[in-house]
Enzyme design. Sequence first.
Site, PDB file in Angstrom:
ATOM      1  N   SER A  94       0.826  -1.209   0.000  1.00  0.00           N
ATOM      2  CA  SER A  94       0.000   0.000   0.000  1.00  0.00           C
ATOM      3  C   SER A  94       0.861   1.260   0.000  1.00  0.00           C
ATOM      4  CB  SER A  94      -0.904   0.021   1.239  1.00  0.00           C
ATOM      5  OG  SER A  94      -1.682  -1.154   1.301  1.00  0.00           O
TER       6      SER A  94
HETATM    7  N1  SAH Z   1      -0.896  -4.892   4.068  1.00  0.00           N
HETATM    8  C1  SAH Z   1      -0.184  -5.176   2.842  1.00  0.00           C
HETATM    9  C2  SAH Z   1      -0.997  -4.753   1.642  1.00  0.00           C
HETATM   10  C3  SAH Z   1      -1.137  -5.894   0.723  1.00  0.00           C
HETATM   11  S1  SAH Z   1      -2.314  -5.760  -0.570  1.00  0.00           S
HETATM   12  C4  SAH Z   1       1.197  -4.574   2.858  1.00  0.00           C
HETATM   13  O1  SAH Z   1       1.539  -3.848   3.807  1.00  0.00           O
HETATM   14  O2  SAH Z   1       1.985  -4.862   1.945  1.00  0.00           O
HETATM   15  C5  SAH Z   1      -3.617  -6.789   0.032  1.00  0.00           C
HETATM   16  C6  SAH Z   1      -3.263  -8.209   0.383  1.00  0.00           C
HETATM   17  O3  SAH Z   1      -4.479  -8.835   0.806  1.00  0.00           O
HETATM   18  C7  SAH Z   1      -2.717  -9.067  -0.760  1.00  0.00           C
HETATM   19  O4  SAH Z   1      -1.509  -9.641  -0.374  1.00  0.00           O
HETATM   20  C8  SAH Z   1      -3.782 -10.114  -0.971  1.00  0.00           C
HETATM   21  O5  SAH Z   1      -3.275 -11.384  -1.341  1.00  0.00           O
HETATM   22  C9  SAH Z   1      -4.428 -10.176   0.402  1.00  0.00           C
HETATM   23  N2  SAH Z   1      -5.780 -10.723   0.423  1.00  0.00           N
HETATM   24  C10 SAH Z   1      -6.799 -10.534  -0.454  1.00  0.00           C
HETATM   25  N3  SAH Z   1      -7.892 -11.209  -0.084  1.00  0.00           N
HETATM   26  C11 SAH Z   1      -7.565 -11.855   1.084  1.00  0.00           C
HETATM   27  C12 SAH Z   1      -8.264 -12.729   1.964  1.00  0.00           C
HETATM   28  N4  SAH Z   1      -9.540 -13.092   1.742  1.00  0.00           N
HETATM   29  N5  SAH Z   1      -7.612 -13.192   3.049  1.00  0.00           N
HETATM   30  C13 SAH Z   1      -6.333 -12.849   3.304  1.00  0.00           C
HETATM   31  N6  SAH Z   1      -5.614 -12.040   2.508  1.00  0.00           N
HETATM   32  C14 SAH Z   1      -6.219 -11.546   1.404  1.00  0.00           C
END
Ligand code: SAH
Length: 224
Positions: A75
């Site tokens: 993000s």
């Molecule tokens: N907090 C992260 C942002 C990652 S983007 C950071 O600091 O880098 C969002 C993430 O959510 C992705 O890695 C994606 O695989 C995950 N995601 C999407 N749907 C999900 C679900 N149902 N359960 C767990 N993770 C999920």
Amino acid sequence: MTPLQRLGPEALGLGMTSQRARDRMVERLQETGIRDLRVLAAMRQIPRHLFIDEALASRAYEDTALPIGCAQTISQPWVVARMTEALLEREPRRVLEIGTGSGYQAAVLSLLVDEVYTVERIDELLRQARRRFRKLGLPTIRSRHDDGNAGWAEHAPFDAVIVTAAAAALDPRLQAQVAPGGCLVAPVGGSGGQQLLRLVREESGFRQDVLGAVSFVPLLGGVL
Ligand code: SAH
């Protein structure tokens, strides 16, 4: 010792990944409305360049989301700061994150609260994130490979839940895992646009604060 001091030169970085670059990122966050000094201090410490591919490291301290593989992104720093700030106002001790991704948000949180629980559905991303937590020495982060829509019932309730992917509607199982007085911070909405929401659990139900427009990757179901 801070995570950076423990790791030495690599974490401290050089040039575009230097402490100077992190300081400039934090100055910009402050100029664009981030007020909580604890959040700014934590983001000054965590080396964001170690949470992305080396080929992109020179862009690590730009205020932008960046690809982390598997069609996912780390993000934007401003969004991490804003969500962390919104959650910290409730003074949480135990926090659940849905969507570990690179691990950056969890790492920032781990400097600010006692325990961080984080759930990721893509095994490959979770493994990388775990390596980063170990390398940086962040033992208060516990992680799990699962569909985060179900939260993490064994460790519930949490003082705060933060969802870092967007769903059209919040799963009631996540709300159920918020402790009384606690909050849930999440982007909600579909292709028409997403709003960052904070739901605060009060005796009579959830009070909703709208924190502004955001753009997150979608929250999906199942595990990979
Ligand atoms: N907090 C992260 C942002 C990652 S983007 C950071 O600091 O880098 C969002 C993430 O959510 C992705 O890695 C994606 O695989 C995950 N995601 C999407 N749907 C999900 C679900 N149902 N359960 C767990 N993770 C999920």
